[in-house]
Design a protein around this motif. Sequence first.
Motif, PDB file in Angstrom:
ATOM      1  N   VAL A  89      -9.410   1.188  -0.359  1.00 50.87           N
ATOM      2  CA  VAL A  89      -9.866   1.708   0.932  1.00 50.87           C
ATOM      3  C   VAL A  89     -11.251   2.338   0.800  1.00 50.87           C
ATOM      4  O   VAL A  89     -12.145   2.093   1.618  1.00 50.87           O
ATOM      5  CB  VAL A  89      -8.856   2.749   1.475  1.00 50.87           C
ATOM      6  N   VAL A 105      -5.597   3.268  -2.454  1.00 51.61           N
ATOM      7  CA  VAL A 105      -6.594   4.210  -1.943  1.00 51.61           C
ATOM      8  C   VAL A 105      -7.977   3.851  -2.466  1.00 51.61           C
ATOM      9  O   VAL A 105      -8.973   3.940  -1.732  1.00 51.61           O
ATOM     10  CB  VAL A 105      -6.220   5.653  -2.339  1.00 51.61           C
ATOM     11  N   PHE A 135      -8.635   3.190   6.365  1.00 48.66           N
ATOM     12  CA  PHE A 135      -7.317   3.642   5.899  1.00 48.66           C
ATOM     13  C   PHE A 135      -6.247   3.285   6.930  1.00 48.66           C
ATOM     14  O   PHE A 135      -5.154   2.810   6.574  1.00 48.66           O
ATOM     15  CB  PHE A 135      -7.343   5.152   5.660  1.00 48.66           C
TER      16      PHE A 135
END
Length: 309
Positions: free
Chosen positions: A71, A68, A110
């Motif tokens: 991203v 994450v 994402f």
Amino acid sequence: MNSKHQASNSKWDFNFIKSSKYFYIFSLAITLAGIISLSVFGLNYGVDFRSGSNVDISVSKVVSQAEVEKVVNDAKLDQEANITAGSDRVNIRFPEVLTDAQVESLQTTFNSQIDKNASYEINTVDAEMAKELELNALLAVIVASVGIVIYVTIRFEWRFAVSAVVALLHDAFLVISVFSILRLEVNLTFIVAILTIIGFSINDTIVIFDRIRENLRFAKKQTHDDLADLVNKSISQTMTRSLGTVFTVFIAAFALLVLGSESIRMFSLAMVIGLLFGAYSSIFIASPLWLALRNKKKPSAAKPSKATN
């Protein structure tokens, strides 16, 4: 029969009044720690009480925090994001409000890197709305407390009302203190938990107060010692019911804490902590405080001896 002898026949044979000073010290110690923590660190407000954007993402596989973070960097979001990952649900909290272009960039990146079928829930709160939510949350707690004061005063008397509200504020503040000390996030679900805790706490307190009032009707003498025995007896008579109710709700709240989703984790934790403090204050704070307000300690009146027939 003397009230002391009656109390000794109770299932819960404990002198709550005599030990109350130790519980007062315990509560004061936690309160002091909470005041220090709130003065130094304050509360860790969530996006509900400060401006920013909160992004909840549901994915079809387990996602790591490192993925994450990559991203967010690749989407060129320069804000310092608070990321919660490690499961099939990802939460990203940004301290500033995201623009439409930034949201689109985050979703595109994402989808391409992690999960093209991910679903998004984005909540944005500007500074003005955050202040309004904070004010409304404080107002809700105040209105609940005032309503309880009025209700208990009408049903019982002002001493019961003052004792009940002190116990409620005690519970709410101790939960807030724990969240401040542990730096746990405070959001709208936390306020819901505080109001729920107030409801359960006042319920336990009212049960004990109702038994005290009932026993007062048959009390021939009301010296400090006699009233202390009466309060001990009343708490003992309602202890099983109070603990049974709290334990039942505690199991449900604890199950939510362990098995529930991340979105209600803070609510469940606040409930678990608050239920314990609520049961504690109803027994060890509210009732002894009522006795202190009703009849300050005086030398007990000498009891006349009765001639036996």
